[in-house]
Scaffold this motif. Structure first.
Motif, short mmCIF file in Angstrom:
data_model
loop_
_atom_site.label_atom_id
_atom_site.label_comp_id
_atom_site.label_asym_id
_atom_site.label_seq_id
_atom_site.Cartn_x
_atom_site.Cartn_y
_atom_site.Cartn_z
N PHE A 3 -5.33 52.54 84.89
CA PHE A 3 -4.74 51.24 85.22
C PHE A 3 -4.43 50.45 83.94
N ASP A 4 -5.38 50.45 82.99
CA ASP A 4 -5.18 49.70 81.74
C ASP A 4 -4.00 50.26 80.94
N GLU A 5 -3.88 51.59 80.88
CA GLU A 5 -2.75 52.21 80.17
C GLU A 5 -1.43 51.84 80.85
N ARG A 6 -1.44 51.89 82.16
CA ARG A 6 -0.24 51.56 82.94
C ARG A 6 0.17 50.11 82.69
N MET A 7 -0.80 49.20 82.77
CA MET A 7 -0.49 47.78 82.56
C MET A 7 -0.02 47.52 81.13
N GLU A 36 2.63 34.41 81.09
CA GLU A 36 3.87 34.69 81.85
C GLU A 36 4.16 36.19 81.88
N ILE A 37 4.02 36.85 80.74
CA ILE A 37 4.25 38.30 80.69
C ILE A 37 3.22 39.03 81.54
N GLU A 38 1.98 38.57 81.53
CA GLU A 38 0.94 39.18 82.36
C GLU A 38 1.28 39.04 83.85
N GLY A 39 1.75 37.86 84.24
CA GLY A 39 2.15 37.64 85.63
C GLY A 39 3.31 38.54 86.04
N LEU A 40 4.29 38.67 85.15
CA LEU A 40 5.43 39.56 85.41
C LEU A 40 4.98 41.02 85.51
N ARG A 42 2.03 42.15 86.39
CA ARG A 42 1.32 42.36 87.66
C ARG A 42 2.31 42.48 88.82
N MET A 43 3.34 41.66 88.80
CA MET A 43 4.35 41.71 89.85
C MET A 43 5.04 43.08 89.86
N VAL A 44 5.44 43.54 88.69
CA VAL A 44 6.13 44.83 88.59
C VAL A 44 5.18 45.97 88.96
N ASN A 45 3.93 45.88 88.54
CA ASN A 45 2.96 46.93 88.84
C ASN A 45 2.83 47.15 90.34
N HIS A 46 2.88 46.09 91.11
CA HIS A 46 2.77 46.22 92.57
C HIS A 46 3.98 46.93 93.17
N LYS A 47 5.08 46.94 92.48
CA LYS A 47 6.30 47.58 92.99
C LYS A 47 6.33 49.08 92.69
N LEU A 48 5.65 49.50 91.64
CA LEU A 48 5.70 50.90 91.22
C LEU A 48 4.79 51.76 92.09
N ILE A 83 13.98 39.69 87.55
CA ILE A 83 13.34 40.91 87.02
C ILE A 83 12.90 41.81 88.16
N ASP A 84 12.31 41.21 89.19
CA ASP A 84 11.87 41.95 90.37
C ASP A 84 13.06 42.69 91.00
N ALA A 85 14.17 41.99 91.19
CA ALA A 85 15.36 42.62 91.80
C ALA A 85 15.89 43.75 90.94
N ALA A 86 15.93 43.55 89.62
CA ALA A 86 16.44 44.59 88.72
C ALA A 86 15.53 45.82 88.74
N VAL A 87 14.23 45.60 88.75
CA VAL A 87 13.28 46.72 88.78
C VAL A 87 13.41 47.48 90.10
N MET A 88 13.49 46.74 91.21
CA MET A 88 13.60 47.39 92.51
C MET A 88 14.89 48.22 92.61
N LYS A 89 16.00 47.67 92.14
CA LYS A 89 17.26 48.42 92.16
C LYS A 89 17.19 49.63 91.24
#
Length: 163
Positions: A3-7, A36-40, A42-48, A83-89
């Motif tokens: 998890f730490d490596e992934r984050m 802010e970067i940490e929050g982003l 975490r958001m992206v991590n939940h999508k992967l 960012i969320d939309a771009a990652v999802m697409k």
């Protein structure tokens, strides 16, 4: 990948993606930028997906960066939503080469009943005689010898009941 490596990789990718944009004025300290970067991240991590690889993360962010560059009109950081939309697409794009699931999973009844025959377990008559038995033999799932005891039983049973 832990998890730490992934984050750490996600944070690094986000930092790289945002490097060409101006930091928004409300992020006026290093601590606020990190938060802010940490929050982003975490958001992206939940999508992967859980089984994602470093290569998948890298490729997703490369595609997401290109999508953001073409769609984002401001010189400051894109919003989390952008960012969320771009990652999802980008994840959809990366998965488009994978074979699509053609509907709900269906059990392989021939393989299941062939395993039962090999184990000497009860099976339906259609798996002993007829087209299903022929298909199992043709596909090499069972042999004629493995079906023989079932045929003997079936013949004896039919004689017993007068069929």
């Amino acid at each position: 990948m832990t998890f730490d490596e992934r984050m750490a990789q996600i944070r690094s990718e986000i930092t790289g993606m945002l490097a060409t944009y101006a930091v928004p004025k409300h992020l006026d300290t290093e601590n606020k930028v990190r938060q802010e970067i940490e929050g982003l991240a975490r958001m992206v991590n939940h999508k992967l997906p859980n089984d994602t690889t470093p290569e998948h993360i890298r490729g997703t962010f490369e595609r997401a960066s290109m999508k953001l560059k073409s769609a984002h009109t401001s010189r400051t950081w894109p919003t989390g939503k952008d960012i969320d939309a771009a990652v999802m697409k980008s994840m959809t794009t990366s998965m488009s080469s994978l074979p699509a699931n053609k509907g709900p999973w269906k059990p392989d009844t021939l393989a299941i009943n062939a395993r039962r025959i090999k184990a000497g377990e009860p099976v339906g008559e259609t798996y002993i005689t007829g087209k299903l038995a022929e298909r199992m033999v043709t596909q090499g799932l069972v042999t004629e010898e493995e079906l023989a005891p079932y045929l003997v039983y079936l013949d004896a049973h039919k004689r017993l009941i007068g069929g």
